[in-house]
Each structure stands twice: as structure tokens, then as C-alpha cells.
Design a protein around this motif. Structure first.
Motif, mmCIF file in Angstrom:
data_model
loop_
_atom_site.group_PDB
_atom_site.id
_atom_site.type_symbol
_atom_site.label_atom_id
_atom_site.label_comp_id
_atom_site.label_asym_id
_atom_site.label_seq_id
_atom_site.Cartn_x
_atom_site.Cartn_y
_atom_site.Cartn_z
ATOM 1 N N VAL A 190 14.545 38.849 36.846
ATOM 2 C CA VAL A 190 13.623 37.723 37.018
ATOM 3 C C VAL A 190 12.864 37.475 35.719
ATOM 4 N N MET A 191 12.457 38.553 35.047
ATOM 5 C CA MET A 191 11.794 38.427 33.749
ATOM 6 C C MET A 191 12.695 37.714 32.752
ATOM 7 N N THR A 192 13.974 38.014 32.785
ATOM 8 C CA THR A 192 14.920 37.358 31.885
ATOM 9 C C THR A 192 14.953 35.861 32.129
ATOM 10 N N ILE A 193 14.977 35.469 33.397
ATOM 11 C CA ILE A 193 14.992 34.041 33.736
ATOM 12 C C ILE A 193 13.716 33.364 33.265
ATOM 13 N N VAL A 194 12.568 33.996 33.512
ATOM 14 C CA VAL A 194 11.290 33.425 33.087
ATOM 15 C C VAL A 194 11.265 33.275 31.565
ATOM 16 N N TRP A 195 11.745 34.284 30.861
ATOM 17 C CA TRP A 195 11.755 34.216 29.398
ATOM 18 C C TRP A 195 12.652 33.079 28.916
ATOM 19 N N LYS A 196 13.840 32.982 29.508
ATOM 20 C CA LYS A 196 14.795 31.963 29.087
ATOM 21 C C LYS A 196 14.252 30.555 29.309
ATOM 22 N N MET A 197 13.559 30.341 30.403
ATOM 23 C CA MET A 197 13.122 28.977 30.711
ATOM 24 C C MET A 197 11.785 28.634 30.070
ATOM 25 N N THR A 198 11.061 29.647 29.540
ATOM 26 C CA THR A 198 9.719 29.391 29.014
ATOM 27 C C THR A 198 9.602 29.646 27.511
ATOM 28 N N PHE A 199 10.124 30.760 27.047
ATOM 29 C CA PHE A 199 9.865 31.191 25.672
ATOM 30 C C PHE A 199 11.085 31.170 24.758
ATOM 31 N N ASP A 200 12.264 31.045 25.307
ATOM 32 C CA ASP A 200 13.472 31.249 24.519
ATOM 33 C C ASP A 200 13.624 30.223 23.402
#
Length: 219
Positions: free
Chosen positions: A177-187
Motif C-alpha cells: 500500500v505504501m508503494t501505491i501511495v508513493w507512486k501516485m503522490t511522490f514518484d
């Protein structure tokens, strides 16, 4: 007997097109959900992307919610078919099972399109409780059963020590879930490869779950 009498019948082109249409609509819907989210997705835009009239959608899906459910099922079914029974049938250790299962979870999320659905639930689930409940029923509950079975198997084999983590095993998938949040917000301004998240996830789970072997160095 003529050649036409013996040749296999070929479904009419129109019938083949009709049979393929639900899948085409689902793919178009998933693309619209990915671009616009759930609230802003319009069925007329889905129809335009699929190259059909809007009314055609209603022959297959009664509402946008039904289309969302169908899109979710289209991505879930291959994943759960792949991992179904894996825990019980796997011949190796818990470590080997974790190393085999987590890459499949990441593949389903980031190659199979499930991350789009989870992103919608994270950002819009509070406004649309019906789709949040659907996601919980279809994804979270089944995923929890799968991870709980993995943990229970490891405990029975003496490879997993009981702890707060085994008491709440769904925490095991939290880094995804952290990976998804990172990808959609900070990537966009701090990119991190998905493979690096996966590698870190595997090591975190193994260090948290597995019984320390005698003589193993502390890390």
C-alpha cells in the motif's frame, strides 16, 4: 460432399464482436478510472473510448458501479486463480513461500491494474462507501485469508514466531500500500523503482516473521 460442407463453421464477425464487447468496455472503463478516478468517470467517455454508443454499455452493465465491479473482477480473477491453493501446496519453507508470493502480489497490483482500484479506494472510498465495501469484500477479505493461511502454516512448521504481527497478519501487505501511495503522490519528483520496494518488502516481512536461527547474526 463439398468443401463448404466439411469446413468448420466460423462465427459471424458481428457475433465475435458482440462477445468481445464486455471486455472492451471493461478495458475502457479501467483506463477512464485510472485517468479520472471514480467520481469523474462518465459512462459516455467510457463509450467513446471503447468506440461504441453510450446505450450499448447498459446492455452489459447497469451502472458505473457495476462497471467498476466488473473491472475489479477482471483483474482479481487471474490473481486469485494463480495463488489459490498455493499456501497449502507449496513444498518449500516459509521464506521461500514469501519470496514466491510477494512478487505475484506486486505483479497483480502494478502489471494487472489492481493499483488503479486501490488508488480509487484510498482517495474516494470515503465518498463512495458502496465501492469501498465491495473492495473490502472482494479483495481485502480474500487477501487476509491468504496471508493468515501463510502465517498459520509457518507457525505450524516452527518457522514463524507468534507476535503482534501474526496476530494482525494483514499488516504484512502494508508496504505494498505504501508503494501505491508513493507512486501516485511522490514518484513524479522522487522516483523509486517498484522492484526496490518489493525487495525491501520481502526483507521486512522475513525479518519480522521468521524464527531466528541459532547463531544467526542480529541485524
Amino acid at each position: 460432399m463439398t468443401e463448404s460442407d466439411t469446413a468448420p463453421a466460423t462465427p459471424p464477425r458481428r457475433r465475435r464482436r458482440k462477445e468481445a464487447r464486455p471486455g472492451e468496455i471493461i478495458d475502457a472503463g479501467l483506463a477512464e478510472f485510472a485517468e479520472n478516478g471514480f467520481a469523474a468517470t462518465r459512462l459516455e467517455d467510457v463509450a467513446k473510448r471503447a468506440g461504441i454508443a453510450k446505450g450499448t454499455i447498459y446492455r452489459y452493465f447497469a451502472s458505473k458501479e457495476d462497471l467498476f465491479e466488473a473491472a475489479l473482477s477482471s483483474r482479481l480473477t487471474p490473481f486469485f486463480d494463480d495463488v489459490s491453493g498455493m499456501v497449502d501446496a507449496f513444498p518449500g519453507s516459509t521464506e521461500d513461500l514469501v519470496r514466491a508470493m510477494l512478487p505475484r502480489i506486486y505483479a497483480a497490483l502494478f502489471e494487472g491494474g489492481l493499483h488503479v482500484m486501490m488508488r480509487i479506494i484510498i482517495t474516494e472510498g470515503g465518498r463512495f462507501p458502496a465501492i469501498a465495501e465491495l473492495y473490502h469484500h472482494r479483495v481485502i477479505s480474500r487477501g487476509r485469508e491468504m496471508i493468515s493461511a501463510l502465517v498459520a502454516r509457518g507457525v505450524r512448521r516452527g518457522e514463524v514466531h507468534e507476535s503482534a504481527l501474526t496476530d494482525l497478519p494483514m499488516v504484512i501487505v502494508a508496504p505494498a500500500v505504501m508503494t501505491i501511495v508513493w507512486k501516485m503522490t511522490f514518484d513524479r519528483f522522487d522516483p523509486v523503482e517498484t522492484e526496490r520496494f518489493l525487495a525491501a518488502h520481502v526483507e521486512l516481512v522475513l525479518h519480522g516473521l521468521l524464527v531466528k536461527k541459532p547463531g544467526a547474526a542480529a541485524t
